[in-house]
Design an enzyme around this catalytic site. Structure first.
Site, PDB file in Angstrom:
ATOM      1  N   PHE A 544      12.643  25.788  -8.048  1.00  0.00           N
ATOM      2  CA  PHE A 544      11.615  24.926  -8.462  1.00  0.00           C
ATOM      3  C   PHE A 544      11.058  25.210  -9.594  1.00  0.00           C
ATOM      4  O   PHE A 544       9.927  26.025  -9.585  1.00  0.00           O
ATOM      5  CB  PHE A 544      10.661  25.041  -7.242  1.00  0.00           C
ATOM      6  CG  PHE A 544      11.101  24.739  -5.861  1.00  0.00           C
ATOM      7  CD1 PHE A 544      10.991  23.143  -5.450  1.00  0.00           C
ATOM      8  CD2 PHE A 544      11.931  25.282  -4.953  1.00  0.00           C
ATOM      9  CE1 PHE A 544      11.390  22.759  -4.243  1.00  0.00           C
ATOM     10  CE2 PHE A 544      12.395  24.918  -3.606  1.00  0.00           C
ATOM     11  CZ  PHE A 544      12.062  23.547  -3.435  1.00  0.00           C
ATOM     12  N   PHE A 549       9.740  29.463  -8.705  1.00  0.00           N
ATOM     13  CA  PHE A 549      10.387  30.202  -7.908  1.00  0.00           C
ATOM     14  C   PHE A 549      11.783  29.603  -7.420  1.00  0.00           C
ATOM     15  O   PHE A 549      11.942  28.303  -7.853  1.00  0.00           O
ATOM     16  CB  PHE A 549       9.782  30.668  -6.658  1.00  0.00           C
ATOM     17  CG  PHE A 549       9.451  29.643  -5.657  1.00  0.00           C
ATOM     18  CD1 PHE A 549      10.345  29.254  -4.618  1.00  0.00           C
ATOM     19  CD2 PHE A 549       8.355  28.666  -5.868  1.00  0.00           C
ATOM     20  CE1 PHE A 549      10.061  28.184  -3.844  1.00  0.00           C
ATOM     21  CE2 PHE A 549       8.010  27.559  -5.026  1.00  0.00           C
ATOM     22  CZ  PHE A 549       8.738  27.311  -4.130  1.00  0.00           C
ATOM     23  N   GLU A 551      14.238  29.071  -3.987  1.00  0.00           N
ATOM     24  CA  GLU A 551      14.418  29.131  -2.569  1.00  0.00           C
ATOM     25  C   GLU A 551      16.059  29.470  -2.100  1.00  0.00           C
ATOM     26  O   GLU A 551      16.794  28.636  -2.647  1.00  0.00           O
ATOM     27  CB  GLU A 551      13.839  28.073  -1.672  1.00  0.00           C
ATOM     28  CG  GLU A 551      14.135  28.488  -0.066  1.00  0.00           C
ATOM     29  CD  GLU A 551      13.758  27.255   0.776  1.00  0.00           C
ATOM     30  OE1 GLU A 551      13.632  27.423   2.019  1.00  0.00           O
ATOM     31  OE2 GLU A 551      13.704  25.936   0.261  1.00  0.00           O
ATOM     32  N   ILE A 552      16.440  30.342  -1.555  1.00  0.00           N
ATOM     33  CA  ILE A 552      17.812  30.758  -1.387  1.00  0.00           C
ATOM     34  C   ILE A 552      17.855  30.320   0.084  1.00  0.00           C
ATOM     35  O   ILE A 552      17.186  30.612   0.910  1.00  0.00           O
ATOM     36  CB  ILE A 552      18.274  32.220  -1.440  1.00  0.00           C
ATOM     37  CG1 ILE A 552      17.926  33.084  -2.578  1.00  0.00           C
ATOM     38  CG2 ILE A 552      19.210  32.554  -0.671  1.00  0.00           C
ATOM     39  CD1 ILE A 552      18.367  34.430  -2.979  1.00  0.00           C
ATOM     40  N   VAL A 553      18.933  29.369   0.399  1.00  0.00           N
ATOM     41  CA  VAL A 553      19.104  28.642   1.578  1.00  0.00           C
ATOM     42  C   VAL A 553      20.154  29.208   2.243  1.00  0.00           C
ATOM     43  O   VAL A 553      19.882  29.853   3.506  1.00  0.00           O
ATOM     44  CB  VAL A 553      19.401  27.207   1.374  1.00  0.00           C
ATOM     45  CG1 VAL A 553      19.429  26.409   2.410  1.00  0.00           C
ATOM     46  CG2 VAL A 553      18.398  26.524   0.257  1.00  0.00           C
ATOM     47  N   CYS A 555      23.653  32.026   2.346  1.00  0.00           N
ATOM     48  CA  CYS A 555      24.537  33.252   1.617  1.00  0.00           C
ATOM     49  C   CYS A 555      25.327  33.807   2.641  1.00  0.00           C
ATOM     50  O   CYS A 555      25.048  34.128   3.844  1.00  0.00           O
ATOM     51  CB  CYS A 555      23.395  34.292   1.151  1.00  0.00           C
ATOM     52  SG  CYS A 555      24.163  35.825   0.725  1.00  0.00           S
ATOM     53  N   LEU A 587      12.460  33.238  -3.131  1.00  0.00           N
ATOM     54  CA  LEU A 587      11.637  33.235  -1.956  1.00  0.00           C
ATOM     55  C   LEU A 587      13.047  32.987  -0.881  1.00  0.00           C
ATOM     56  O   LEU A 587      13.870  31.978  -1.181  1.00  0.00           O
ATOM     57  CB  LEU A 587      10.669  32.515  -1.770  1.00  0.00           C
ATOM     58  CG  LEU A 587       9.418  32.773  -2.711  1.00  0.00           C
ATOM     59  CD1 LEU A 587       8.391  31.437  -2.377  1.00  0.00           C
ATOM     60  CD2 LEU A 587       8.816  33.994  -2.238  1.00  0.00           C
ATOM     61  N   ILE A 618       8.608  24.977   0.797  1.00  0.00           N
ATOM     62  CA  ILE A 618       9.373  25.772   1.816  1.00  0.00           C
ATOM     63  C   ILE A 618       8.456  25.863   3.041  1.00  0.00           C
ATOM     64  O   ILE A 618       7.289  25.875   3.002  1.00  0.00           O
ATOM     65  CB  ILE A 618       9.828  27.128   1.269  1.00  0.00           C
ATOM     66  CG1 ILE A 618       8.602  28.246   1.217  1.00  0.00           C
ATOM     67  CG2 ILE A 618      10.879  27.098   0.190  1.00  0.00           C
ATOM     68  CD1 ILE A 618       9.092  29.436   0.948  1.00  0.00           C
ATOM     69  N   TYR A 621       9.055  29.309   9.298  1.00  0.00           N
ATOM     70  CA  TYR A 621      10.063  29.588  10.613  1.00  0.00           C
ATOM     71  C   TYR A 621       9.665  30.467  11.727  1.00  0.00           C
ATOM     72  O   TYR A 621       9.347  31.521  11.186  1.00  0.00           O
ATOM     73  CB  TYR A 621      11.422  29.371  10.120  1.00  0.00           C
ATOM     74  CG  TYR A 621      11.720  28.490   9.153  1.00  0.00           C
ATOM     75  CD1 TYR A 621      12.413  26.998   9.778  1.00  0.00           C
ATOM     76  CD2 TYR A 621      11.957  28.577   7.875  1.00  0.00           C
ATOM     77  CE1 TYR A 621      12.482  25.880   9.080  1.00  0.00           C
ATOM     78  CE2 TYR A 621      12.436  27.593   7.115  1.00  0.00           C
ATOM     79  CZ  TYR A 621      12.487  26.391   7.639  1.00  0.00           C
ATOM     80  OH  TYR A 621      13.096  25.385   6.689  1.00  0.00           O
TER      81      TYR A 621
END
Length: 811
Positions: A544, A549, A551-553, A555, A587, A618, A621
């Site tokens: 973004f 920043f 966002e790591i989705v 890994c 993030l 984001i 959760y």
């Protein structure tokens, strides 16, 4: 300052994010209105400098003597229609007429500003800044009630007024120029940290450095009391010396904060021990009192630092400030401490623009990761939502943060410099000589001088295997993604399918359709790890750029390739890729199994990105923790462990050289062969050279029975005291949840009684240490206003009274 004639010295608020000191003449102790005053001056200067040139000439004409023929004696143009006082906000500013006559001499405005017609815009703006500073000081002179302060303001007013007339730069005319005393306060505190805490481990030493910075910042923004106020409070004092320092402080430190046409210096850099002695006692008292009053406003992680460690730090520093024999104020301190061979870099350095703050968190540490992570299964987000849920596969053992820049499926060349790489920093006084570094480096870089570290060695970096494999071409890293605009590349599509399989296999609870949608989504990219032409791991992410920043989705590393350092090497590559693209924040949402891994990769729960930047991008959760990582563009992450290894080798070599210079072997002690059973420690040859110092003397009872009887009597007195009730038995977990997470070494009077019966206390020091631990633990866990805290203080005082009565310590 003067409006509060009977007030104490001012002090910035505890834990404030960034307070500014009180403006001259503003009065008050905390400069509450000073920030607004300083800001108003800056706004006025900006407005005036953006005015049309005729308006600027009109302003400067007020302070310019008449240049008309006939030797006119008018010292400044005065308008025929002066603005109302106070000026009306709804009044339209009239056009400036250079032919308008002066109310005093009748000559035109143009006759007063002929000398300004050809000067540059920059020079005119500089003079306008001095004009506003003159007007501000004029107000201060009339508002100030303290005679000494008023005199200084008036002198500075005349100086600036003269600078406008002569079109010169303000130069303070004084017998002495900064610095006024050596060593400075800043250097003295540096010496203090070296002198008292150089033996501590790096983590504890970092805490001391934070306290020292905190203290120096407080001094830089401290409001000194006026000489008249000090005379009322301190009768027997060097009044003339304090007045001289007060005048210097006003001229060089305080007023220039608001009148920026004057040169400004930091208090800690131009004053020394004399000024510190005059303010330390009052400053220490007010800081600690304010800390106690505002403790509820402090975050929990700062509370222990400020309420427990800071008072101890100030107490130790106070001894050195008022001691006549303290070595930290010696000009030769560094040379003496290091044998005159290798000067050291100053431990503490306070930025001139730093605001007083009780605590500044240290940068995110970079350390090896040792654990994998498995993400919880969650429902897939609707396709219309802008955010992507994040999942973490088990990447095996991960290593320190290190990046290798990759873009568009192409690897960055190892020699390509980082885009944000800083220019060489200037040499700092105290640095190790460059010649010595080069000489040591020659041995470090020589393969024959350093044996190659085995990958199985405990001293090898955990990312070393992955890094070596990459250099040999065994593994490759590529950033890839799907595209709707370009013709699909068969190889990239095969890699994307391989990534989808790896993520699905490592994240069995994650819907396969959701993984597929995100991996092939053109808005998402994936850093892929390729070995022998096939995908064995990757990190899926979404950037973004407008929000600053990523966002790591996902890994993950395939299970049969784990414990090789690939997971950490992936993260390090990702960091360097983002540095190249000028995105310096990650993030991600981590479940309970992933938190440990991300912490070791430099992530923390302290999110640096403003909430407004990521809300809506984001999602939050249940059961997951939002974590962030701020990247440092100056760190070459992929080579980080190599750099650290070289630095350790350099330090090791320097230590060896230093030891060789100072090492001296004394002959063994022969007195015990002659029947001597005990000798004083200080009589051992070389013991003082190691830094050993004799402890405070007290009566040590040699008879075990006599010691037991004395300690038993003291313990009975303590247990019978009215304030001993909180400490009679060990703390119960049900009564104080989390107590044993905070207090690592608990102690209580019941345990001490049992130890006394078992004859554990063979010396008075053991007994006193356990008793002191009771009081220290209590004060560390409980807030100062609590009943337990007060009991600890009263019982401690009673205990030491009894110890002195028994003759175990000197009265």
């Amino acid at each position: 300052m003067a409006d509060n004639a009977g007030m104490q010295q001012g002090s910035p608020a505890i834990g404030a994010a960034g307070l500014v000191p009180a403006a001259p003449g503003a009065g008050g102790t905390e400069g509450s209105g000073a920030a607004g005053g300083s800001a108003r001056i800056a706004v006025k200067k900006a407005q005036l400098r953006s005015s049309p040139r005729p308006k600027k000439l009109e302003k400067l004409g007020v302070y310019s003597s008449c240049k008309a023929e006939g030797a006119c004696k008018c010292n400044g143009w005065k308008s025929q229609n002066p603005p109302p006082t106070p000026p009306r906000t709804d009044q339209q500013s009239s056009a400036v007429n250079l032919q308008e006559p002066c109310r005093s001499c009748s000559h035109t405005l143009g006759d007063h500003v002929t000398h300004l017609e050809n000067i540059s815009e920059e020079e005119m703006n500089r003079l306008l800044g001095i004009v506003l500073d003159v007007e501000y000081l004029y107000t201060c002179v009339h508002k100030e009630e303290d005679a000494d302060t008023k005199q200084v303001y008036f002198s500075l007013f005349k100086l600036l007024r003269k600078s406008i007339v002569q079109m010169g730069k303000p130069m303070l005319e004084a017998q002495d120029s900064p610095p006024f005393e050596k060593p400075s306060i800043e250097q003295g505190v540096n010496n203090f940290v070296q002198y008292k805490f150089s033996h501590l481990p790096s983590k504890e030493r970092q805490t001391i450095m934070e306290l020292a910075k905190m203290f120096l910042n407080q001094i830089n923004y401290w409001q000194l009391e006026t000489p008249s106020q000090r005379r009322q409070r301190v009768l027997n004092d060097d009044a003339a010396g304090y007045k001289a320092n007060y005048t210097r402080w006003l001229c060089y430190c305080n007023v220039p904060q608001f009148c920026d046409s004057l040169p400004r210096y930091e208090t800690t850099q131009i004053f020394g021990r004399t000024l510190l002695r005059s303010v330390f006692t009052v400053m220490r008292k007010q800081l600690l009192e304010q800390a106690r009053q505002e403790k509820d406003k402090l975050p929990p992680e700062k509370r222990t630092l400020i309420l427990t460690h800071f008072p101890k730090f100030l107490s130790m520093l106070e001894e050195e400030v008022y001691s006549h024999s303290s070595p930290i104020w010696s000009q030769d301190f560094l040379a003496g401490a290091l044998g005159g061979q290798i000067p050291i870099r100053p431990v503490i350095s306070v930025s001139p623009v730093a605001k007083p703050s009780y605590y500044s968190p240290s940068p995110v540490s970079v350390e090896p990761s040792t654990c994998g992570s498995v993400s919880p299964a969650r429902k897939a987000a609707p396709a219309s939502e802008p955010s992507a849920e994040c999942r973490y596969g088990s990447p095996g053992k991960h290593l320190p943060l290190c990046p290798c820049i990759i873009a568009g499926g192409e690897k960055r060349k190892p020699t390509e410099p980082l885009p944000h790489e800083d220019s060489k920093r200037p040499r700092v006084v105290g640095d190790i000589p460059l010649e010595l570094i080069n000489e040591v480096m020659a041995t470090i870089t020589d393969p024959a001088a350093i044996p190659e570290t085995s990958l199985l060695s405990a001293h090898s970096a955990r990312d070393e295997a992955a890094r070596l494999e990459e250099r040999r071409g065994v593994i490759e890293f590529h950033v890839i993604g799907n595209s709707l605009n370009q013709k699909p590349n068969k190889r990239i599509l095969m890699w994307l399918v391989g990534l989808q399989n790896v993520f699905s296999h490592q994240l069995p609870r994650m819907p396969k359709e959701y993984i597929t949608r995100l991996v092939f989504d053109p808005k998402h990219k994936t850093l892929s790890l390729i070995k022998d032409g096939r995908v064995i791991g990757g990190i899926c992410f979404r950037m973004f750029p407008s929000q600053g920043f990523t966002e790591i989705v996902f890994c993950a590393v395939t299970s049969n390739e784990q414990v090789k350092g690939y997971g950490t090497h992936l993260m390090n590559h990702l960091k360097e890729y983002h540095i190249k693209h000028e995105i310096l924040n990650f993030l991600t949402y981590a479940d309970e199994y992933a938190i440990g891994y991300f912490k070791k990769q430099g992530f923390s729960k302290d999110i640096k990105v403003p909430k407004a930047k990521y809300v809506g991008y984001i999602k939050d959760y249940e059961g997951a923790t939002l974590m962030g990582c701020e990247l440092n563009p100056s760190i070459p992450y992929t080579e980080f462990s190599v750099i650290i290894k070289k630095q350790k080798e350099i330090i090791k070599k320097l230590i060896e050289r230093k030891q060789a210079q100072i090492r001296k072997v004394y002959p063994g002690l022969s007195c015990f062969k002659e029947g001597v059973r005990q000798i004083p420690i200080e009589s051992i040859p070389g013991i003082r050279e190691t830094g050993w110092k004799p402890v405070g003397k007290g009566k040590e009872l040699k008879d075990p029975d006599q010691l037991y009887s004395t300690l038993k009597t003291i313990l009975q007195h303590v247990k019978s005291h009215q304030n001993a009730w909180p400490f009679m038995e060990p703390v119960k977990k049900t009564e104080a949840p989390g107590y044993y997470q905070v207090i690592r070494f608990p102690m209580d009077l019941k345990t001490m009684s049992e130890r006394l019966k078992s004859r554990y206390y063979t010396t008075r020091k053991l007994f006193m240490a356990d008793m002191q631990r009771i009081f220290t633990n209590c004060r560390e866990y409980n807030p100062p206003e609590s009943e337990y805290y007060k009991c600890a203080n009263l019982l401690e005082k009673f205990f030491y009274t009894k110890i002195k009565e028994a003759g175990l310590i000197e009265k």
